[in-house]
Scaffold this motif. Structure first.
Motif, short mmCIF file in Angstrom:
data_model
loop_
_atom_site.label_atom_id
_atom_site.label_comp_id
_atom_site.label_asym_id
_atom_site.label_seq_id
_atom_site.Cartn_x
_atom_site.Cartn_y
_atom_site.Cartn_z
N ASP A 185 0.86 -1.19 0.00
CA ASP A 185 0.00 0.00 0.00
C ASP A 185 0.90 1.25 0.00
O ASP A 185 2.09 1.17 0.32
CB ASP A 185 -0.90 -0.01 1.23
N THR A 186 0.32 2.40 -0.34
CA THR A 186 1.12 3.62 -0.44
C THR A 186 0.52 4.76 0.36
O THR A 186 -0.69 4.78 0.63
CB THR A 186 1.27 4.05 -1.91
N LEU A 187 1.37 5.71 0.72
CA LEU A 187 0.96 6.93 1.40
C LEU A 187 1.42 8.13 0.58
O LEU A 187 2.54 8.12 0.04
CB LEU A 187 1.62 7.02 2.78
N THR A 188 0.58 9.13 0.47
CA THR A 188 0.97 10.40 -0.13
C THR A 188 0.92 11.45 0.96
O THR A 188 -0.14 11.72 1.53
CB THR A 188 0.02 10.79 -1.28
N LEU A 189 2.07 12.02 1.28
CA LEU A 189 2.19 12.95 2.40
C LEU A 189 2.64 14.31 1.89
O LEU A 189 3.64 14.41 1.16
CB LEU A 189 3.21 12.42 3.41
N LYS A 190 1.91 15.36 2.27
CA LYS A 190 2.28 16.72 1.88
C LYS A 190 2.37 17.58 3.13
O LYS A 190 1.50 17.50 4.01
CB LYS A 190 1.25 17.30 0.91
N THR A 205 -4.19 5.42 3.98
CA THR A 205 -3.35 5.05 2.85
C THR A 205 -4.09 5.40 1.55
O THR A 205 -5.28 5.71 1.55
CB THR A 205 -3.03 3.55 2.86
N ASP A 206 -3.37 5.32 0.44
CA ASP A 206 -4.00 5.63 -0.85
C ASP A 206 -5.08 4.62 -1.22
O ASP A 206 -5.95 4.91 -2.04
CB ASP A 206 -2.92 5.68 -1.94
#
Length: 522
Positions: A185-190, A205-206
């Motif tokens: 799984d992936t994470l997009t962090l800003k 998670t995405d």
């Protein structure tokens, strides 16, 4: 997934069993993914047998973080594209998007030449690039000594360098991350978008999975620090993954902030007849002037450079150093006009005199060629130490580099230097001391002749760590903990805090398969 992604580890891959710590590990297989999709495919395949995974970048670290302890090596050096650019009109700031395998040298060259491979860039990125090409120069300020470090590795250990005295470490310049978790799984962090509520967090998670937990409750020292998970009330969750040393997830893309380049960069190396005078100069210059970098070289360090210049052609570029030069301080200034930077140098000259130094014993570099010579001087010492240790290892292969990475508060600088010098002399050990003294962060490198001296040196480090911690300092200011300093990390935070770190890791990596052995034993 193609079977070719995961390769059996063979003789041709032996270099991937080591990093700059000079330790050697073991592994069964290795992969060199070129995309995030290939990373995810590899992870899903490895999940079937619960295979441990060691994440690697350029392997320039000296804390053993990239040394595998069995299982699989996931080397990220082929996922190495600069993928885009963003411009923020409000702040007149450019941001660069890139993959983890991009080297610091490649970032510097691309920014200097303003040339990028743009075949897969978005329309927004191409528009930002047009503005960038017509703008004044920009630079990426983190300045680790090892310029072949990868940006993913720099983020993983929150790397810093000489210029971090003014500009701060890598953390300050990361605006976004994509992170792949061990399950694929992936994470997009800003930055600014995902924060903790006091110390509790909830993160999606995405794929929509909800991750909830608490960040550790310990207090970080108020010094330059790269030890353990970053933790702070109401913190940005982006910062949790920076300096996590690959234990929580795999960084697959970053966005970094660029700074406008100064119009003038001048350097100065001041030599003093004693270490005491040099330390007084450091304490005075950092509060009465505006240097970007303050670097230190003790007497035994200068002697080692003198010896290498005499015996090794690779060090011919070093300028001659009279024997009256006991201790050196390198300073760098950045300015936007010549008058401004001349005043900085003039002010520094006055402070040098006040601290017992002399203009005759000071080198000033006002052009790129002369400045490069001073930079060579600054970078030659770690190389000289490595050459010496490698020579010792030919007869004693168990000997490795013994170098501290500790930092203390400003008020404790003289005390910690006295601690280092007195205990080393009492132990009759050879050593050199150099590094980022502006942040009270010097590297003590013990140069053992045999295993007895090596073991006594290791014991000294443990003793120093205990005292540095009581001073309010850290056991690692820039290189991270890796596998070599896990006992020191426990000294610093205690068993309860280590258990809190483990609890956090279990949330992201329940079976402890990512970078097993980094930060703590399971």
């Amino acid at each position: 997934m193609e079977d070719t992604l995961i390769k059996e580890l063979k003789k041709e891959h032996e270099d991937y069993l080591r990093d700059e710590s000079r330790k050697i590990g073991k592994a069964d297989s290795i992969s060199f993914p070129k995309t995030e999709e290939e990373i995810i495919s590899t992870l899903k395949k490895l999940k079937e047998n619960k295979t441990p995974i060691t994440i690697q970048g350029a392997r320039t670290g000296i804390a053993g973080g990239a040394i595998p302890q069995g299982g699989h090596i996931l080397n990220l050096m082929k996922i190495n594209k600069i993928t885009g650019m963003r411009y923020d009109k409000q702040t007149d700031t450019f941001y660069l998007k890139l993959q983890p395998g991009v080297l610091l040298t490649e970032i510097r060259k691309a920014l200097k030449d303003k040339e990028f491979e743009t075949s897969n860039w978005t329309k927004e990125s191409l528009e930002a690039l047009k503005l960038f090409k017509n703008s004044s120069p920009y630079f990426f300020s983190p300045d680790p000594t090892e310029s072949t470090a990868s940006i993913g590795g720099m983020a993983a250990c929150n790397a810093s360098g000489a210029c971090s005295f003014k500009y701060g470490p890598t953390r300050n310049y990361i605006e976004a991350l994509r992170v792949t978790l061990v399950n694929g799984d992936t994470l997009t962090l800003k930055r600014g978008e995902q924060n903790t509520l006091v110390r509790h967090f909830s993160l999606k998670t995405d794929n929509g999975e909800l991750l909830e937990g608490n960040i550790p409750n310990y207090t970080m020292p108020e010094v330059k620090n790269a030890s353990g998970y970053y933790t702070k009330e109401n913190m940005d969750l982006l910062d949790l993954f920076i300096s996590s040393e690959g234990t929580l997830g795999i960084i697959t893309e970053l966005e970094i902030k660029l700074l406008k380049s100064p119009a003038y960069i001048w350097g100065l190396t001041a030599f003093f007849s004693s270490e005491d005078k040099a330390l007084k100069f450091v304490e005075k210059i950092r509060v009465e002037s505006f240097p970007v970098a303050i670097e230190f070289f003790n007497n035994t360090a200068l002697n080692l450079l003198r010896k290498e210049k005499e015996n090794n052609k690779a060090f011919n570029k070093l300028l001659d150093m009279p024997t009256r030069f006991n201790t050196a301080i390198y300073i760098e200034y950045h300015g936007n006009n010549e008058g401004e930077i001349r005043n900085m140098i003039f002010n520094a000259g006055n402070i040098i005199k006040q601290c017992g130094g002399s203009e005759d014993d000071t080198w000033v570099a006002t052009n790129p060629g002369a400045r490069e010579q001073l930079h060579f001087f600054r970078h030659a010492l770690p190389e000289a130490v490595n050459l010496l240790i490698d020579e010792k290892r030919k007869t004693n292969p168990n000997i490795t580099k013994l170098g501290t990475d500790m930092a203390v508060p400003d008020s404790k600088l003289e005390e910690v230097m006295e601690l280092y010098n007195e205990s080393l002399k009492k132990g009759k050990l050879k050593y050199v001391i150099f590094g980022h003294i502006g942040n009270n962060h010097v590297h003590v490198n013990i140069l053992p002749n045999n295993l007895d001296e090596y073991n006594r040196g290791k014991q000294l480090y443990s003793t120093w760590a205990e005292k540095v911690i009581t001073m309010g300092g850290t056991i690692s200011a820039e290189h991270g903990v890796g596998k070599l300093k896990i006992n020191l990390l426990q000294q610093m935070f205690g068993k309860k805090s280590i258990e809190e770190m483990k609890t956090l890791k279990r949330l992201f990596d329940p079976e402890n398969r990512l970078n097993m052995g980094n930060l703590f034993e399971w």
